[in-house]
Write a protein that holds these residues in place. Structure first.
Motif, PDB file in Angstrom:
ATOM      1  N   GLY A  48       0.783  -1.226   0.000  1.00 47.32           N
ATOM      2  CA  GLY A  48       0.000   0.000   0.000  1.00 47.32           C
ATOM      3  C   GLY A  48       0.816   1.276   0.000  1.00 47.32           C
ATOM      4  O   GLY A  48       0.278   2.371   0.167  1.00 47.32           O
ATOM      5  N   VAL A  49       2.133   1.156  -0.204  1.00 48.39           N
ATOM      6  CA  VAL A  49       3.001   2.341  -0.221  1.00 48.39           C
ATOM      7  C   VAL A  49       2.830   3.122  -1.516  1.00 48.39           C
ATOM      8  O   VAL A  49       2.909   4.347  -1.545  1.00 48.39           O
ATOM      9  N   VAL A  50       2.598   2.417  -2.624  1.00 55.17           N
ATOM     10  CA  VAL A  50       2.418   3.045  -3.925  1.00 55.17           C
ATOM     11  C   VAL A  50       1.155   2.474  -4.558  1.00 55.17           C
ATOM     12  O   VAL A  50       0.763   1.324  -4.270  1.00 55.17           O
ATOM     13  N   ASP A  51       0.501   3.250  -5.401  1.00 57.41           N
ATOM     14  CA  ASP A  51      -0.765   2.836  -6.001  1.00 57.41           C
ATOM     15  C   ASP A  51      -0.519   1.778  -7.081  1.00 57.41           C
ATOM     16  O   ASP A  51       0.207   2.022  -8.058  1.00 57.41           O
ATOM     17  N   ALA A  52      -1.120   0.610  -6.935  1.00 56.15           N
ATOM     18  CA  ALA A  52      -0.945  -0.477  -7.897  1.00 56.15           C
ATOM     19  C   ALA A  52      -1.521  -0.118  -9.261  1.00 56.15           C
ATOM     20  O   ALA A  52      -0.994  -0.526 -10.302  1.00 56.15           O
TER      21      ALA A  52
END
Length: 501
Positions: free
Chosen positions: A93-97
Protein backbone atom coordinates in the motif's frame (compact mmCIF):
# COMPACT_ATOMS: atom_id res chain seq x y z
CA UNK A 1 -3.56 -9.03 -1.54
CA UNK A 2 -1.91 -9.50 -4.95
CA UNK A 3 -0.19 -6.64 -6.79
CA UNK A 4 0.79 -7.01 -10.47
CA UNK A 5 3.43 -5.03 -12.34
CA UNK A 6 4.98 -5.63 -15.79
CA UNK A 7 8.59 -6.21 -16.82
CA UNK A 8 10.38 -7.94 -19.69
CA UNK A 9 12.32 -11.12 -20.38
CA UNK A 10 14.90 -11.15 -23.18
CA UNK A 11 15.23 -13.95 -25.73
CA UNK A 12 17.85 -12.88 -28.22
CA UNK A 13 16.69 -9.54 -29.59
CA UNK A 14 13.11 -10.25 -28.60
CA UNK A 15 11.61 -8.83 -25.40
CA UNK A 16 8.59 -10.61 -23.94
CA UNK A 17 6.33 -9.13 -21.31
CA UNK A 18 6.45 -10.77 -17.89
CA UNK A 19 3.95 -10.22 -15.08
CA UNK A 20 5.43 -9.84 -11.61
CA UNK A 21 2.71 -11.00 -9.23
CA UNK A 22 3.37 -10.24 -5.56
CA UNK A 23 1.21 -11.74 -2.83
CA UNK A 24 1.24 -11.00 0.91
CA UNK A 25 -0.36 -13.81 2.87
CA UNK A 26 -0.66 -14.85 6.51
CA UNK A 27 1.72 -17.53 7.68
CA UNK A 28 5.31 -18.09 8.63
CA UNK A 29 7.32 -15.06 7.36
CA UNK A 30 9.14 -15.94 4.15
CA UNK A 31 10.19 -14.38 0.84
CA UNK A 32 9.88 -16.76 -2.13
CA UNK A 33 10.46 -16.08 -5.84
CA UNK A 34 9.02 -18.64 -8.30
CA UNK A 35 8.61 -18.76 -12.07
CA UNK A 36 11.75 -20.42 -13.54
CA UNK A 37 14.10 -17.77 -12.17
CA UNK A 38 17.88 -18.07 -12.41
CA UNK A 39 20.30 -17.41 -9.56
CA UNK A 40 20.53 -13.64 -10.23
CA UNK A 41 16.73 -13.34 -9.99
CA UNK A 42 16.62 -15.48 -6.85
CA UNK A 43 19.21 -13.25 -5.20
CA UNK A 44 16.98 -10.22 -5.83
CA UNK A 45 15.24 -11.02 -2.52
CA UNK A 46 18.21 -9.74 -0.53
CA UNK A 47 18.74 -6.69 -2.75
CA UNK A 48 15.04 -5.77 -2.56
CA UNK A 49 14.96 -6.26 1.20
CA UNK A 50 18.03 -4.03 1.70
CA UNK A 51 16.84 -1.33 -0.75
CA UNK A 52 13.44 -1.06 0.96
CA UNK A 53 15.15 -0.83 4.34
CA UNK A 54 17.37 1.95 2.95
CA UNK A 55 14.30 4.18 2.38
CA UNK A 56 13.10 3.63 5.96
CA UNK A 57 10.59 0.82 5.43
CA UNK A 58 10.58 -2.78 6.53
CA UNK A 59 8.92 -5.85 5.08
CA UNK A 60 5.74 -7.02 6.80
CA UNK A 61 5.96 -10.21 8.89
CA UNK A 62 4.02 -12.21 6.30
CA UNK A 63 4.63 -14.83 3.66
CA UNK A 64 5.73 -12.97 0.51
CA UNK A 65 5.36 -14.88 -2.76
CA UNK A 66 6.62 -13.42 -6.04
CA UNK A 67 5.50 -15.23 -9.19
CA UNK A 68 7.06 -14.38 -12.54
CA UNK A 69 4.49 -15.26 -15.20
CA UNK A 70 4.53 -17.03 -17.60
CA UNK A 71 6.15 -19.54 -15.30
CA UNK A 72 7.64 -21.70 -18.11
CA UNK A 73 9.63 -18.82 -19.63
CA UNK A 74 13.24 -18.65 -18.34
CA UNK A 75 13.96 -15.47 -16.36
CA UNK A 76 17.57 -14.28 -16.31
CA UNK A 77 19.27 -11.12 -15.11
CA UNK A 78 19.17 -8.53 -12.37
CA UNK A 79 16.64 -6.20 -14.05
CA UNK A 80 13.80 -7.93 -12.15
CA UNK A 81 14.87 -6.22 -8.88
CA UNK A 82 12.99 -2.97 -9.43
CA UNK A 83 9.69 -4.50 -10.62
CA UNK A 84 9.74 -6.93 -7.67
CA UNK A 85 10.38 -4.06 -5.25
CA UNK A 86 7.61 -1.89 -6.71
CA UNK A 87 5.21 -4.83 -6.77
CA UNK A 88 5.99 -5.48 -3.12
CA UNK A 89 5.51 -1.80 -2.21
CA UNK A 90 2.19 -1.80 -4.09
CA UNK A 91 1.06 -4.87 -2.14
CA UNK A 92 2.05 -3.04 1.06
CA UNK A 93 0.00 0.00 0.00
CA UNK A 94 3.00 2.34 -0.22
CA UNK A 95 2.42 3.05 -3.93
CA UNK A 96 -0.77 2.84 -6.00
CA UNK A 97 -0.95 -0.48 -7.90
CA UNK A 98 -3.22 1.02 -10.57
CA UNK A 99 -0.61 3.68 -11.38
CA UNK A 100 2.04 1.01 -11.90
CA UNK A 101 -0.18 -0.82 -14.42
CA UNK A 102 0.66 1.86 -17.00
CA UNK A 103 4.39 1.11 -16.83
CA UNK A 104 6.84 -1.55 -17.90
CA UNK A 105 9.64 -1.65 -15.29
CA UNK A 106 13.28 -2.75 -15.45
CA UNK A 107 16.30 -2.03 -13.25
CA UNK A 108 18.75 -3.48 -10.75
CA UNK A 109 18.73 -2.32 -7.13
CA UNK A 110 21.76 -1.55 -5.01
CA UNK A 111 21.70 -2.20 -1.28
CA UNK A 112 21.43 1.54 -0.55
CA UNK A 113 18.40 1.99 -2.81
CA UNK A 114 20.17 3.28 -5.92
CA UNK A 115 18.90 1.96 -9.27
CA UNK A 116 21.73 0.51 -11.34
CA UNK A 117 21.81 -0.16 -15.05
CA UNK A 118 21.19 -3.56 -16.62
CA UNK A 119 21.53 -4.90 -20.17
CA UNK A 120 18.57 -4.84 -22.59
CA UNK A 121 16.84 -1.56 -21.63
CA UNK A 122 16.41 -0.53 -25.28
CA UNK A 123 14.57 -3.81 -26.00
CA UNK A 124 12.30 -3.23 -23.01
CA UNK A 125 11.60 0.31 -24.24
CA UNK A 126 10.68 -1.02 -27.69
CA UNK A 127 8.30 -3.52 -26.06
CA UNK A 128 6.74 -0.79 -23.90
CA UNK A 129 6.30 1.44 -26.96
CA UNK A 130 4.60 -1.36 -28.87
CA UNK A 131 2.16 -1.97 -25.99
CA UNK A 132 1.43 1.72 -25.44
CA UNK A 133 3.05 1.76 -22.00
CA UNK A 134 5.59 4.05 -20.39
CA UNK A 135 8.92 2.70 -19.16
CA UNK A 136 10.55 2.96 -15.73
CA UNK A 137 14.29 2.39 -15.95
CA UNK A 138 17.60 3.43 -14.32
CA UNK A 139 18.63 7.07 -14.77
CA UNK A 140 21.94 6.01 -16.35
CA UNK A 141 20.02 4.34 -19.17
CA UNK A 142 17.32 6.94 -19.72
CA UNK A 143 19.06 8.31 -22.83
CA UNK A 144 19.17 4.80 -24.28
CA UNK A 145 15.48 4.11 -23.60
CA UNK A 146 14.41 7.48 -25.03
CA UNK A 147 15.36 6.29 -28.55
CA UNK A 148 12.27 4.03 -28.55
CA UNK A 149 9.94 7.05 -28.62
CA UNK A 150 7.88 6.07 -25.58
CA UNK A 151 7.47 8.00 -22.33
CA UNK A 152 10.37 7.23 -20.00
CA UNK A 153 10.78 7.69 -16.24
CA UNK A 154 14.52 7.41 -15.51
CA UNK A 155 15.07 7.29 -11.76
CA UNK A 156 18.42 7.44 -9.96
CA UNK A 157 17.13 5.72 -6.80
CA UNK A 158 14.08 4.10 -5.29
CA UNK A 159 13.10 7.04 -3.07
CA UNK A 160 13.02 9.59 -5.90
CA UNK A 161 11.01 7.14 -8.00
CA UNK A 162 8.39 6.76 -5.25
CA UNK A 163 8.17 10.55 -4.90
CA UNK A 164 7.66 10.84 -8.66
CA UNK A 165 4.89 8.23 -8.70
CA UNK A 166 3.16 10.06 -5.84
CA UNK A 167 3.51 13.40 -7.66
CA UNK A 168 5.67 14.94 -4.93
CA UNK A 169 8.94 15.33 -6.88
CA UNK A 170 8.71 14.96 -10.66
CA UNK A 171 11.67 13.55 -12.56
CA UNK A 172 12.55 15.21 -15.86
CA UNK A 173 12.10 13.15 -19.02
CA UNK A 174 15.42 11.97 -20.50
CA UNK A 175 16.50 12.94 -24.02
CA UNK A 176 17.87 10.44 -26.56
CA UNK A 177 21.63 10.09 -26.43
CA UNK A 178 23.79 11.59 -29.15
CA UNK A 179 24.66 9.92 -32.44
CA UNK A 180 28.28 9.50 -33.51
CA UNK A 181 29.09 10.14 -37.17
CA UNK A 182 32.25 9.70 -39.16
CA UNK A 183 35.15 7.26 -39.01
CA UNK A 184 38.28 8.57 -37.32
CA UNK A 185 40.44 5.48 -37.79
CA UNK A 186 42.94 4.39 -40.44
CA UNK A 187 42.86 6.05 -43.87
CA UNK A 188 43.76 4.31 -47.12
CA UNK A 189 46.40 6.99 -47.72
CA UNK A 190 48.47 5.22 -45.08
CA UNK A 191 48.69 2.12 -47.27
CA UNK A 192 51.61 2.23 -49.70
CA UNK A 193 51.66 -0.15 -52.62
CA UNK A 194 49.20 -3.10 -52.66
CA UNK A 195 47.07 -1.58 -55.43
CA UNK A 196 45.45 -4.94 -56.24
CA UNK A 197 44.51 -5.41 -52.59
CA UNK A 198 43.02 -1.91 -52.45
CA UNK A 199 40.92 -2.69 -55.50
CA UNK A 200 39.68 -5.92 -53.91
CA UNK A 201 38.87 -4.04 -50.70
CA UNK A 202 36.82 -1.49 -52.66
CA UNK A 203 34.86 -4.25 -54.41
CA UNK A 204 34.27 -6.01 -51.08
CA UNK A 205 32.99 -2.78 -49.52
CA UNK A 206 30.74 -1.94 -52.49
CA UNK A 207 28.94 -5.29 -52.47
CA UNK A 208 29.40 -6.35 -48.81
CA UNK A 209 31.45 -9.34 -49.94
CA UNK A 210 33.64 -11.57 -47.80
CA UNK A 211 37.38 -11.13 -48.39
CA UNK A 212 40.48 -13.23 -47.64
CA UNK A 213 43.96 -11.71 -47.76
CA UNK A 214 46.96 -14.07 -47.93
CA UNK A 215 50.47 -12.68 -47.63
CA UNK A 216 53.71 -12.65 -45.65
CA UNK A 217 54.07 -10.84 -42.33
CA UNK A 218 54.18 -7.07 -42.74
CA UNK A 219 52.44 -7.03 -46.12
CA UNK A 220 49.69 -4.75 -44.74
CA UNK A 221 46.80 -7.17 -44.30
CA UNK A 222 45.70 -5.87 -40.91
CA UNK A 223 46.24 -2.26 -42.00
CA UNK A 224 43.98 -2.73 -45.01
CA UNK A 225 41.29 -4.39 -42.88
CA UNK A 226 41.35 -1.48 -40.43
CA UNK A 227 40.70 0.89 -43.37
CA UNK A 228 37.46 -0.85 -44.34
CA UNK A 229 35.09 0.93 -41.90
CA UNK A 230 36.26 4.25 -43.34
CA UNK A 231 35.02 3.40 -46.84
CA UNK A 232 31.76 1.71 -45.87
CA UNK A 233 28.58 3.84 -46.02
CA UNK A 234 27.19 4.93 -42.63
CA UNK A 235 24.33 3.05 -41.00
CA UNK A 236 20.89 4.42 -41.77
CA UNK A 237 18.42 5.03 -38.95
CA UNK A 238 16.89 1.53 -39.06
CA UNK A 239 20.30 -0.15 -39.22
CA UNK A 240 21.63 1.96 -36.35
CA UNK A 241 18.68 0.85 -34.23
CA UNK A 242 19.37 -2.83 -35.06
CA UNK A 243 23.02 -2.48 -34.09
CA UNK A 244 22.11 -0.61 -30.90
CA UNK A 245 19.67 -3.34 -29.87
CA UNK A 246 22.46 -5.92 -30.06
CA UNK A 247 24.73 -3.62 -28.05
CA UNK A 248 21.95 -3.07 -25.50
CA UNK A 249 21.54 -6.81 -24.92
CA UNK A 250 25.31 -7.17 -24.59
CA UNK A 251 25.45 -4.24 -22.16
CA UNK A 252 27.89 -2.19 -24.29
CA UNK A 253 25.59 0.70 -25.25
CA UNK A 254 27.06 3.31 -22.91
CA UNK A 255 25.45 6.68 -22.36
CA UNK A 256 22.65 5.87 -24.77
CA UNK A 257 24.88 6.96 -27.64
CA UNK A 258 24.09 5.40 -30.98
CA UNK A 259 26.61 5.35 -33.79
CA UNK A 260 26.28 5.49 -37.55
CA UNK A 261 29.72 3.94 -38.02
CA UNK A 262 29.50 0.25 -38.88
CA UNK A 263 30.82 -2.12 -36.20
CA UNK A 264 34.35 -3.49 -36.59
CA UNK A 265 35.10 -6.50 -34.41
CA UNK A 266 38.47 -8.26 -34.38
CA UNK A 267 38.54 -11.14 -31.85
CA UNK A 268 41.81 -12.85 -30.94
CA UNK A 269 42.41 -16.27 -32.49
CA UNK A 270 42.12 -17.88 -29.04
CA UNK A 271 38.36 -17.04 -28.97
CA UNK A 272 36.06 -19.92 -28.07
CA UNK A 273 32.99 -20.98 -30.03
CA UNK A 274 30.68 -19.31 -27.50
CA UNK A 275 32.69 -16.08 -27.72
CA UNK A 276 32.44 -16.02 -31.50
CA UNK A 277 28.88 -17.23 -32.13
CA UNK A 278 27.21 -16.51 -28.78
CA UNK A 279 26.15 -18.57 -25.80
CA UNK A 280 27.41 -19.02 -22.28
CA UNK A 281 25.56 -19.74 -19.05
CA UNK A 282 23.44 -16.66 -19.69
CA UNK A 283 23.15 -16.57 -23.47
CA UNK A 284 24.83 -13.45 -24.84
CA UNK A 285 25.51 -12.36 -28.42
CA UNK A 286 28.92 -13.38 -29.72
CA UNK A 287 31.41 -11.47 -31.85
CA UNK A 288 29.59 -12.30 -35.07
CA UNK A 289 26.41 -10.70 -33.72
CA UNK A 290 28.28 -7.75 -32.24
CA UNK A 291 29.55 -7.17 -35.80
CA UNK A 292 26.01 -7.24 -37.25
CA UNK A 293 25.77 -4.94 -40.30
CA UNK A 294 29.50 -4.33 -39.98
CA UNK A 295 32.83 -6.13 -40.26
CA UNK A 296 34.13 -9.26 -38.53
CA UNK A 297 37.90 -9.34 -38.98
CA UNK A 298 39.65 -12.64 -38.27
CA UNK A 299 43.41 -12.20 -38.31
CA UNK A 300 45.69 -15.27 -38.40
CA UNK A 301 42.75 -17.33 -39.70
CA UNK A 302 44.35 -20.83 -39.48
CA UNK A 303 45.26 -20.21 -35.83
CA UNK A 304 41.58 -20.30 -34.82
CA UNK A 305 40.28 -23.68 -33.73
CA UNK A 306 38.80 -25.45 -36.73
CA UNK A 307 35.50 -26.18 -34.99
CA UNK A 308 35.19 -22.49 -34.08
CA UNK A 309 35.70 -21.44 -37.70
CA UNK A 310 33.25 -24.02 -39.01
CA UNK A 311 30.62 -22.71 -36.60
CA UNK A 312 30.57 -19.55 -38.75
CA UNK A 313 29.48 -21.37 -41.89
CA UNK A 314 25.75 -21.29 -41.19
CA UNK A 315 25.61 -17.68 -39.89
CA UNK A 316 27.54 -16.44 -42.93
CA UNK A 317 24.95 -18.04 -45.18
CA UNK A 318 21.74 -17.18 -43.31
CA UNK A 319 22.64 -13.88 -41.64
CA UNK A 320 21.62 -15.09 -38.18
CA UNK A 321 22.94 -17.40 -35.49
CA UNK A 322 20.78 -19.71 -33.39
CA UNK A 323 22.01 -20.75 -29.95
CA UNK A 324 20.21 -23.85 -28.74
CA UNK A 325 20.16 -24.76 -25.06
CA UNK A 326 18.13 -27.26 -23.08
CA UNK A 327 15.92 -24.52 -21.61
CA UNK A 328 16.07 -21.88 -24.35
CA UNK A 329 16.47 -21.37 -28.09
CA UNK A 330 17.82 -17.90 -28.85
CA UNK A 331 18.43 -16.28 -32.24
CA UNK A 332 20.71 -13.28 -32.81
CA UNK A 333 21.23 -11.39 -36.09
CA UNK A 334 24.60 -11.96 -37.79
CA UNK A 335 24.58 -10.22 -41.17
CA UNK A 336 28.32 -9.53 -41.28
CA UNK A 337 31.08 -8.93 -43.78
CA UNK A 338 33.87 -11.40 -43.05
CA UNK A 339 37.40 -10.12 -43.63
CA UNK A 340 40.09 -12.71 -42.97
CA UNK A 341 43.88 -12.58 -43.13
CA UNK A 342 46.48 -15.31 -43.02
CA UNK A 343 50.09 -16.08 -43.79
CA UNK A 344 50.70 -18.47 -46.71
CA UNK A 345 52.41 -20.95 -44.38
CA UNK A 346 53.53 -21.21 -40.76
CA UNK A 347 56.83 -19.41 -41.32
CA UNK A 348 55.02 -16.86 -43.49
CA UNK A 349 57.62 -16.63 -46.24
CA UNK A 350 56.49 -19.16 -48.83
CA UNK A 351 58.08 -18.43 -52.20
CA UNK A 352 61.01 -16.47 -50.75
CA UNK A 353 64.13 -18.64 -51.23
CA UNK A 354 66.05 -16.71 -48.59
CA UNK A 355 63.45 -16.94 -45.82
CA UNK A 356 61.17 -19.92 -46.55
CA UNK A 357 61.52 -22.99 -44.35
CA UNK A 358 62.86 -26.32 -45.59
CA UNK A 359 59.38 -27.89 -45.68
CA UNK A 360 58.07 -25.54 -48.39
CA UNK A 361 55.77 -25.96 -50.27
CA UNK A 362 54.39 -28.86 -48.25
CA UNK A 363 54.09 -26.66 -45.16
CA UNK A 364 51.76 -24.30 -47.07
CA UNK A 365 49.32 -27.08 -47.87
CA UNK A 366 49.34 -28.31 -44.26
CA UNK A 367 48.91 -24.81 -42.84
CA UNK A 368 46.14 -23.70 -45.19
CA UNK A 369 44.32 -27.02 -44.78
CA UNK A 370 43.44 -25.90 -41.24
CA UNK A 371 40.70 -23.81 -42.86
CA UNK A 372 37.95 -26.04 -44.24
CA UNK A 373 36.91 -25.98 -47.87
CA UNK A 374 33.24 -25.17 -47.13
CA UNK A 375 34.30 -22.05 -45.21
CA UNK A 376 36.62 -20.96 -48.04
CA UNK A 377 33.74 -21.53 -50.47
CA UNK A 378 31.83 -18.78 -48.63
CA UNK A 379 34.57 -16.23 -49.28
CA UNK A 380 33.88 -14.14 -52.38
CA UNK A 381 37.29 -12.58 -52.96
CA UNK A 382 40.72 -14.00 -52.15
CA UNK A 383 43.92 -12.12 -52.94
CA UNK A 384 47.61 -13.00 -52.72
CA UNK A 385 49.64 -10.09 -51.33
CA UNK A 386 53.36 -9.72 -51.84
CA UNK A 387 55.71 -8.14 -49.31
CA UNK A 388 55.95 -4.37 -49.51
CA UNK A 389 59.28 -3.30 -51.01
CA UNK A 390 61.54 -0.57 -49.69
CA UNK A 391 60.85 1.37 -52.88
CA UNK A 392 57.13 1.42 -52.02
CA UNK A 393 57.76 2.56 -48.45
CA UNK A 394 59.71 5.67 -49.47
CA UNK A 395 57.02 6.82 -51.91
CA UNK A 396 54.82 9.78 -50.87
CA UNK A 397 51.28 8.98 -49.66
CA UNK A 398 48.89 8.09 -52.49
CA UNK A 399 46.69 10.89 -53.79
CA UNK A 400 43.52 8.86 -53.33
CA UNK A 401 42.39 8.13 -49.78
CA UNK A 402 39.37 6.68 -48.02
CA UNK A 403 37.12 9.65 -48.84
CA UNK A 404 37.42 9.14 -52.61
CA UNK A 405 36.93 5.39 -52.40
CA UNK A 406 34.00 5.82 -49.99
CA UNK A 407 32.24 8.05 -52.54
CA UNK A 408 32.42 5.32 -55.20
CA UNK A 409 31.30 2.69 -52.69
CA UNK A 410 28.34 4.84 -51.63
CA UNK A 411 27.29 5.32 -55.27
CA UNK A 412 27.42 1.56 -55.91
CA UNK A 413 25.47 0.84 -52.72
CA UNK A 414 22.86 3.39 -53.82
CA UNK A 415 22.38 1.52 -57.10
CA UNK A 416 21.94 -1.74 -55.20
CA UNK A 417 19.48 -0.20 -52.76
CA UNK A 418 17.27 0.92 -55.65
CA UNK A 419 17.62 -2.41 -57.45
CA UNK A 420 16.56 -4.49 -54.46
CA UNK A 421 14.08 -2.04 -52.91
CA UNK A 422 11.17 -4.44 -53.42
CA UNK A 423 13.10 -7.50 -52.20
CA UNK A 424 13.97 -6.39 -48.67
CA UNK A 425 17.72 -6.82 -49.12
CA UNK A 426 20.49 -4.23 -49.09
CA UNK A 427 23.47 -5.42 -51.15
CA UNK A 428 24.57 -7.77 -53.90
CA UNK A 429 26.02 -10.17 -51.32
CA UNK A 430 22.48 -10.89 -50.06
CA UNK A 431 20.95 -11.51 -53.50
CA UNK A 432 20.04 -15.12 -54.20
CA UNK A 433 17.78 -17.26 -56.32
CA UNK A 434 15.39 -15.44 -58.62
CA UNK A 435 16.56 -12.06 -57.28
CA UNK A 436 20.15 -12.76 -58.36
CA UNK A 437 19.05 -14.11 -61.73
CA UNK A 438 17.10 -10.93 -62.36
CA UNK A 439 19.96 -8.69 -61.26
CA UNK A 440 22.72 -10.53 -63.18
CA UNK A 441 22.26 -9.09 -66.68
CA UNK A 442 25.13 -10.94 -68.42
CA UNK A 443 25.92 -10.26 -72.05
CA UNK A 444 26.66 -13.23 -74.31
CA UNK A 445 30.50 -13.20 -74.03
CA UNK A 446 30.29 -12.85 -70.23
CA UNK A 447 27.83 -15.73 -69.99
CA UNK A 448 30.04 -17.95 -72.12
CA UNK A 449 33.16 -17.13 -70.05
CA UNK A 450 31.37 -17.82 -66.78
CA UNK A 451 30.08 -21.18 -68.00
CA UNK A 452 33.53 -22.17 -69.27
CA UNK A 453 35.27 -21.07 -66.05
CA UNK A 454 32.75 -22.83 -63.83
CA UNK A 455 33.57 -26.08 -65.60
CA UNK A 456 37.34 -25.55 -65.64
CA UNK A 457 37.56 -24.34 -62.03
CA UNK A 458 35.00 -26.89 -60.82
CA UNK A 459 32.98 -24.21 -59.05
CA UNK A 460 30.27 -25.34 -56.66
CA UNK A 461 26.80 -23.88 -57.04
CA UNK A 462 27.62 -21.54 -54.16
CA UNK A 463 30.91 -20.54 -55.76
CA UNK A 464 29.19 -19.91 -59.11
CA UNK A 465 26.65 -17.59 -57.49
CA UNK A 466 29.33 -15.76 -55.52
CA UNK A 467 31.29 -15.08 -58.71
CA UNK A 468 28.05 -13.77 -60.22
CA UNK A 469 27.48 -11.44 -57.24
CA UNK A 470 31.03 -10.09 -57.39
CA UNK A 471 30.65 -9.52 -61.14
CA UNK A 472 27.47 -7.56 -60.47
CA UNK A 473 29.30 -5.39 -57.92
CA UNK A 474 32.20 -4.69 -60.30
CA UNK A 475 29.66 -3.63 -62.93
CA UNK A 476 27.94 -1.38 -60.38
CA UNK A 477 31.26 0.31 -59.61
CA UNK A 478 31.75 0.83 -63.33
CA UNK A 479 28.25 2.27 -63.63
CA UNK A 480 27.01 -0.27 -66.18
CA UNK A 481 23.69 -2.12 -66.14
CA UNK A 482 25.02 -5.11 -68.08
CA UNK A 483 27.77 -7.39 -66.82
CA UNK A 484 30.50 -7.72 -69.43
CA UNK A 485 33.23 -10.25 -70.05
CA UNK A 486 35.80 -8.01 -68.32
CA UNK A 487 33.80 -7.85 -65.09
CA UNK A 488 33.37 -11.64 -65.02
CA UNK A 489 37.08 -12.15 -65.70
CA UNK A 490 38.03 -9.86 -62.82
CA UNK A 491 35.61 -11.62 -60.47
CA UNK A 492 37.06 -15.00 -61.46
CA UNK A 493 40.58 -13.74 -60.78
CA UNK A 494 39.61 -13.26 -57.13
CA UNK A 495 38.31 -16.81 -56.74
CA UNK A 496 40.33 -18.87 -54.26
CA UNK A 497 42.30 -21.84 -55.59
CA UNK A 498 43.55 -24.65 -53.39
CA UNK A 499 47.32 -24.74 -52.72
CA UNK A 500 49.31 -27.26 -54.72
CA UNK A 501 51.85 -29.66 -53.27
Amino acid sequence: MVAIVSTAAYLGLEARRVEVQVQLASGVPAFVVVGLADKAVGESRERVRAAIAAIGLSLPPKRITVNLSPADLPKEGSHYDLPIALGLLAAMGVVDAETLSDYLIVGELSLDGRIAGSPGVLLAAMLASGEGRALICPAVQGAEAAWAGTSVVAAPDLLSLLNHLKGEQMLSAPQPGGAEDGWSGTDLQQVKGQETAKRALEIAAAGNHNLLMVGPPGAGKSLLASCLPGILPPLDAAEALEVSMVQSVAGTLTGGRMTRVRPFRHPHHSASMAALTGGGLRVKPGEISMAHLGVLFLDELPEFQRAVLDSLRQPLETGEVSVARANAHVTFPARVQLIAAMNPCRCGHLGDPALACARAPRCAADYQAKVSGPLLDRIDLAIEMAAVSAADLVLPPPAEGSAEVAARVAAARGVQRERYAADGIRTNAEADGAVLERAAALDAPARALLAQAAEAMRLSARGFHRVLRVSRTIADLAGTDTIGRGQVAEALSYRRRAPTN
